[in-house]
Write a protein that holds these residues in place. Structure first.
Motif, PDB file in Angstrom:
ATOM      1  N   UNK A  96      15.093  -3.444 -27.365  1.00 48.43           N
ATOM      2  CA  UNK A  96      15.195  -3.661 -28.597  1.00 48.43           C
ATOM      3  C   UNK A  96      15.626  -5.247 -29.068  1.00 48.43           C
ATOM      4  N   UNK A  97      15.604  -6.096 -28.125  1.00 42.66           N
ATOM      5  CA  UNK A  97      15.743  -7.551 -28.218  1.00 42.66           C
ATOM      6  C   UNK A  97      14.398  -8.154 -28.195  1.00 42.66           C
ATOM      7  N   UNK A  98      14.021  -8.709 -29.334  1.00 41.71           N
ATOM      8  CA  UNK A  98      12.653  -9.410 -29.580  1.00 41.71           C
ATOM      9  C   UNK A  98      11.964 -10.148 -28.430  1.00 41.71           C
ATOM     10  N   UNK A  99      12.823 -11.044 -27.922  1.00 35.50           N
ATOM     11  CA  UNK A  99      12.200 -12.076 -26.713  1.00 35.50           C
ATOM     12  C   UNK A  99      12.086 -11.139 -25.592  1.00 35.50           C
ATOM     13  N   UNK A 100      12.598  -9.879 -25.238  1.00 34.05           N
ATOM     14  CA  UNK A 100      12.273  -8.993 -24.114  1.00 34.05           C
ATOM     15  C   UNK A 100      11.539  -8.006 -24.248  1.00 34.05           C
ATOM     16  N   UNK A 101      11.495  -7.405 -25.648  1.00 35.56           N
ATOM     17  CA  UNK A 101      10.915  -5.903 -25.888  1.00 35.56           C
ATOM     18  C   UNK A 101       9.475  -5.865 -25.775  1.00 35.56           C
ATOM     19  N   UNK A 102       8.660  -7.086 -25.988  1.00 37.17           N
ATOM     20  CA  UNK A 102       7.438  -7.011 -26.107  1.00 37.17           C
ATOM     21  C   UNK A 102       6.970  -7.337 -24.784  1.00 37.17           C
ATOM     22  N   UNK A 103       7.628  -7.631 -23.686  1.00 34.83           N
ATOM     23  CA  UNK A 103       6.918  -7.767 -22.397  1.00 34.83           C
ATOM     24  C   UNK A 103       6.915  -6.347 -21.761  1.00 34.83           C
ATOM     25  N   UNK A 104       8.103  -5.624 -22.132  1.00 33.05           N
ATOM     26  CA  UNK A 104       8.330  -4.316 -21.347  1.00 33.05           C
ATOM     27  C   UNK A 104       8.559  -4.595 -19.885  1.00 33.05           C
ATOM     28  N   UNK A 105       8.436  -3.831 -19.065  1.00 33.66           N
ATOM     29  CA  UNK A 105       8.259  -3.830 -17.732  1.00 33.66           C
ATOM     30  C   UNK A 105       7.121  -3.803 -16.993  1.00 33.66           C
ATOM     31  N   UNK A 106       7.012  -4.809 -15.956  1.00 36.96           N
ATOM     32  CA  UNK A 106       5.710  -5.022 -15.573  1.00 36.96           C
ATOM     33  C   UNK A 106       5.666  -3.913 -14.770  1.00 36.96           C
ATOM     34  N   UNK A 107       6.274  -2.796 -14.092  1.00 37.22           N
ATOM     35  CA  UNK A 107       5.977  -1.781 -13.438  1.00 37.22           C
ATOM     36  C   UNK A 107       5.344  -0.740 -14.277  1.00 37.22           C
ATOM     37  N   UNK A 114      -3.244   0.044 -14.775  1.00 42.93           N
ATOM     38  CA  UNK A 114      -3.941  -0.193 -13.568  1.00 42.93           C
ATOM     39  C   UNK A 114      -3.690   1.189 -12.495  1.00 42.93           C
ATOM     40  N   UNK A 115      -2.632   1.853 -12.802  1.00 39.24           N
ATOM     41  CA  UNK A 115      -2.003   2.699 -12.002  1.00 39.24           C
ATOM     42  C   UNK A 115      -3.171   4.203 -11.645  1.00 39.24           C
ATOM     43  N   UNK A 116      -3.825   4.414 -12.811  1.00 44.19           N
ATOM     44  CA  UNK A 116      -5.020   5.552 -12.578  1.00 44.19           C
ATOM     45  C   UNK A 116      -6.013   5.273 -11.499  1.00 44.19           C
ATOM     46  N   UNK A 117      -6.341   3.743 -11.422  1.00 45.47           N
ATOM     47  CA  UNK A 117      -7.451   3.523 -10.660  1.00 45.47           C
ATOM     48  C   UNK A 117      -7.185   2.338  -9.374  1.00 45.47           C
ATOM     49  N   UNK A 118      -6.053   2.098  -9.436  1.00 45.75           N
ATOM     50  CA  UNK A 118      -5.620   0.914  -8.416  1.00 45.75           C
ATOM     51  C   UNK A 118      -4.581   1.184  -7.551  1.00 45.75           C
ATOM     52  N   UNK A 119      -4.847   1.831  -6.488  1.00 46.60           N
ATOM     53  CA  UNK A 119      -3.917   2.404  -5.463  1.00 46.60           C
ATOM     54  C   UNK A 119      -2.828   1.583  -4.957  1.00 46.60           C
ATOM     55  N   UNK A 120      -3.279   0.104  -4.716  1.00 46.85           N
ATOM     56  CA  UNK A 120      -2.076  -0.774  -4.305  1.00 46.85           C
ATOM     57  C   UNK A 120      -1.054  -1.084  -5.459  1.00 46.85           C
ATOM     58  N   UNK A 121      -1.785  -1.287  -6.669  1.00 47.07           N
ATOM     59  CA  UNK A 121      -0.684  -1.327  -7.632  1.00 47.07           C
ATOM     60  C   UNK A 121       0.131  -0.148  -7.969  1.00 47.07           C
ATOM     61  N   UNK A 122      -0.431   0.831  -7.776  1.00 41.26           N
ATOM     62  CA  UNK A 122       0.312   2.076  -8.249  1.00 41.26           C
ATOM     63  C   UNK A 122       1.498   2.284  -6.883  1.00 41.26           C
ATOM     64  N   UNK A 123       1.040   1.777  -5.720  1.00 38.12           N
ATOM     65  CA  UNK A 123       2.064   2.091  -4.770  1.00 38.12           C
ATOM     66  C   UNK A 123       3.317   1.033  -4.927  1.00 38.12           C
ATOM     67  N   UNK A 124       2.945  -0.112  -5.561  1.00 39.29           N
ATOM     68  CA  UNK A 124       4.148  -0.821  -5.718  1.00 39.29           C
ATOM     69  C   UNK A 124       4.805  -0.265  -6.942  1.00 39.29           C
ATOM     70  N   UNK A 125       4.410   0.245  -7.975  1.00 37.82           N
ATOM     71  CA  UNK A 125       5.008   0.770  -8.970  1.00 37.82           C
ATOM     72  C   UNK A 125       5.827   1.961  -8.466  1.00 37.82           C
ATOM     73  N   UNK A 126       5.301   2.802  -7.652  1.00 46.34           N
ATOM     74  CA  UNK A 126       6.180   4.065  -6.923  1.00 46.34           C
ATOM     75  C   UNK A 126       7.339   3.223  -6.590  1.00 46.34           C
TER      76      UNK A 126
END
Length: 194
Positions: A96-107, A114-126
């Motif tokens: 809810x802080x303007x400078x952070x909220x728009x970024x969200x979480x990279x994961x 990318x999660x549905x079609x990039x297995x390497x990225x999905x593994x890092x998220x997991x």
């Protein structure tokens, strides 16, 4: 004779992370990276590999830095249940802080993009999510052992619920103009720990 690098690879990786975090993977071109990092395309390829490899390295950096913050918060000597509450409230405040909220979480962003079609990225998220869930679970187990968590509560299920809540907070924060929506949801979820 081999040439020495005329840039700091660590600083370049951090700059790439910041650009990917702000724009996402698809919306960041190699030309954007060249401009933002201030180094040539050939140097990027020689040091980091292609754009996808650089993105994965940036994800690894992000996981290390954000993971360290959460480890520190949930591994302190204080009451573990209060630490869990503090983490949930921190996520809500950041969303809810303007400078952070728009970024969200990279994961979270990566899971959606990318999660549905990039297995390497999905593994890092997991892996990132597993780390948070494990830390929450361990804290909730300690809380139960100390009598802070009511006996009928399942620490594993609560940790999973909180993980999903935290990711939902990140997504909602990117679009919601109503901070109360996020704060109220976080506080309501925390009543399950009473």
């Amino acid at each position: 004779m081999a040439r020495t690098k005329e840039f700091d690879p660590d600083a370049a990786l951090q700059a790439a992370l910041e650009l990917f975090h702000a724009r996402g993977y698809e919306a960041t071109s190699m030309s954007d990276l060249v401009e933002h990092l201030g180094i040539g395309r050939a140097s990027i390829y020689a040091t980091f590999g292609n754009k996808h490899e650089l993105y994965l390295k940036a994800m690894d950096r992000y996981g290390e830095s954000t993971g360290a913050v959460t480890v520190a918060e949930l591994s302190g000597d204080g009451p573990p249940l209060e630490a869990v509450r503090a983490v949930v409230r921190r996520f809500a405040a950041e969303a809810t802080t303007d400078d952070r909220r728009l970024l969200g979480c990279l994961f979270t962003n990566t899971a959606a993009e990318l999660g549905p079609h990039d297995a390497q990225a999905a593994r890092r998220v997991e892996r990132g999510w597993e780390q948070i869930e494990t830390l929450l679970h361990a804290s909730l187990e300690r809380a139960r052992a100390r009598g802070e968590l009511p006996e009928g509560r399942d620490p594993r299920a609560l940790a999973r619920m909180l993980l999903v809540l935290l990711q939902g907070i990140r997504v909602t924060g990117k679009a919601s103009q109503d901070p109360a929506r996020i704060r109220d949801a976080a506080e309501q979820a925390l009543t399950l720990l009473d």
